[in-house]
Design a protein around this motif. Structure first.
Motif, PDB file in Angstrom:
ATOM      1  N   ILE A 142     -42.473  24.229 -47.736  1.00 46.06           N
ATOM      2  CA  ILE A 142     -41.035  24.128 -47.469  1.00 46.06           C
ATOM      3  C   ILE A 142     -40.321  23.371 -48.592  1.00 46.06           C
ATOM      4  O   ILE A 142     -39.168  23.667 -48.911  1.00 46.06           O
ATOM      5  N   ARG A 155     -40.651  25.614 -40.679  1.00 42.64           N
ATOM      6  CA  ARG A 155     -39.287  25.716 -40.134  1.00 42.64           C
ATOM      7  C   ARG A 155     -39.310  25.619 -38.614  1.00 42.64           C
ATOM      8  O   ARG A 155     -38.436  24.992 -38.015  1.00 42.64           O
ATOM      9  N   GLN A 156     -40.320  26.264 -38.019  1.00 41.45           N
ATOM     10  CA  GLN A 156     -40.459  26.192 -36.561  1.00 41.45           C
ATOM     11  C   GLN A 156     -40.634  24.737 -36.114  1.00 41.45           C
ATOM     12  O   GLN A 156     -40.015  24.287 -35.161  1.00 41.45           O
ATOM     13  N   PHE A 185     -42.427  29.588 -42.614  1.00 42.46           N
ATOM     14  CA  PHE A 185     -42.005  29.932 -41.252  1.00 42.46           C
ATOM     15  C   PHE A 185     -42.489  28.878 -40.266  1.00 42.46           C
ATOM     16  O   PHE A 185     -41.731  28.380 -39.435  1.00 42.46           O
TER      17      PHE A 185
END
Lengths: 155, 188
Positions: B144, B176-177, B173
């Protein structure tokens, strides 16, 4: 979903921008330069005194080998002893002097069965103290005195 | 003084080669060029400029000591970013261990009342991001942090991380979750 992703990115970027505003670039550059000078000096001293560093490295390597050997032995030995015990159990290993045998021909002494003791010869059970042998056959009433023929008939 | 974002590669290549030949001033120039970019990525990992500065310093020292091992001079930037990201992540783990020893109150429980983003001061936001990033795994934090870095394509991030683009996307992903859950109170 996309909105949340954007918000996360926005949050990270916003923080990075805010933090970057606080950075004194000249100070950071100077700090990096100082660290590089120190690293250069250390590197140079290694090059200047290679023998000293080689000896030190040799000592460190020897110590490491000894340490690793000790660790390996300390882990291997318990497993070896377990395998020896298994071999003894399965009879695969002759225990030799480790073995022992109790030879007992006297039925009275060898028996732990109270009935056997009572039926083998003269025995005077004179203890009627319940404290000495509670909850056992010795604690029975009446006290048996196997000394006369009449007594034997009672049994 | 902050240094340009992405200077011409030919300059960088020459400076890298000179550094590999032992020219200290050439490396100093590389520091000037890349200090801002390395700070950006370190701040994304650590959330805090002071901690990031420590990681960047250590990263440049590591790069300086190992520059002779870099085979492709044109890949200096990726190589440097990889070093700085790794150093920053190690630094983050140290901070996490240090804070776990001291911490008795859960950070997020303590800060829940501070919403939304617009009302956050820079200092509060820094603490929020720092706490959230520390809860990501090493790989997720790395993904990230590099993914959103200006001027880096997904392919380049994958190259820095030494994995496929698909893996990078998956890690981004996942992170971010996690961040969505950790920062839910601040995303409203």
């Amino acid at each position: 979903m996309k909105n949340e992703r954007d918000k996360i990115e926005l949050l990270l970027e916003h923080n990075a921008d805010e933090q970057l505003k606080k950075v004194d670039w000249d100070e950071l550059n100077s700090a990096i330069s100082t660290k590089l000078d120190e690293a250069q000096k250390d590197k140079a001293s290694v090059r200047k005194h290679p023998i000293v560093f080689k000896i030190a490295a040799g000592i460190a390597a020897t110590a490491a080998v000894i340490l690793v050997t000790l660790v390996i032995y300390s882990k291997v030995l318990p497993s070896e002893s377990q395998s020896i015990l298994k071999q003894i159990e399965t009879g695969a290993l002759n225990t030799g002097q480790l073995g022992s045998r109790v030879d007992e021909t006297d039925g009275l002494l060898a028996s732990t069965d109270p009935k056997m003791i009572l039926l083998t010869g003269e025995l005077h059970l004179i203890s009627n103290d319940p404290l000495l042998a509670p909850h056992s056959v010795w604690d029975q009433e009446p006290v048996l005195k196997l000394t006369s023929n009449n007594d034997k008939e009672k049994i | 003084m902050g240094g340009s974002q992405r200077k011409a590669t030919s300059d960088t290549v020459q400076l890298v080669r000179a550094s590999q030949a032992g020219d200290r001033s050439a490396f100093d120039e590389l520091v000037r060029i890349y200090q801002r970019r390395t700070m950006q990525v370190a701040i994304r990992v650590l959330g805090d400029a002071n901690e990031a500065a420590e990681a960047v310093q250590a990263g440049f020292v590591k790069a300086y000591l190992n520059i002779s091992k870099l085979n492709e001079a044109k890949k200096f930037e990726f190589w440097l970013l990889r070093i700085v990201t790794n150093v920053a992540i190690s630094h983050a783990r140290k901070i996490k261990r240090r804070e776990e020893k001291i911490e008795t109150i859960d950070f997020f429980e303590d800060k829940k009342k501070l919403t939304p983003l617009e009302s956050q001061s820079a200092e509060e936001l820094k603490e929020i991001i720092k706490g959230a990033m520390l809860k990501l795994s090493k790989k997720e934090a790395k993904a990230i942090s590099l993914f959103g870095l200006e001027g880096l394509s997904h392919k380049e991030v994958a190259e820095i991380m030494g994995c496929s683009v698909g893996t990078v996307r998956w890690r981004v992903f996942r992170s971010r979750q996690k961040l969505k859950v950790l920062l839910r109170d601040y995303l409203e």
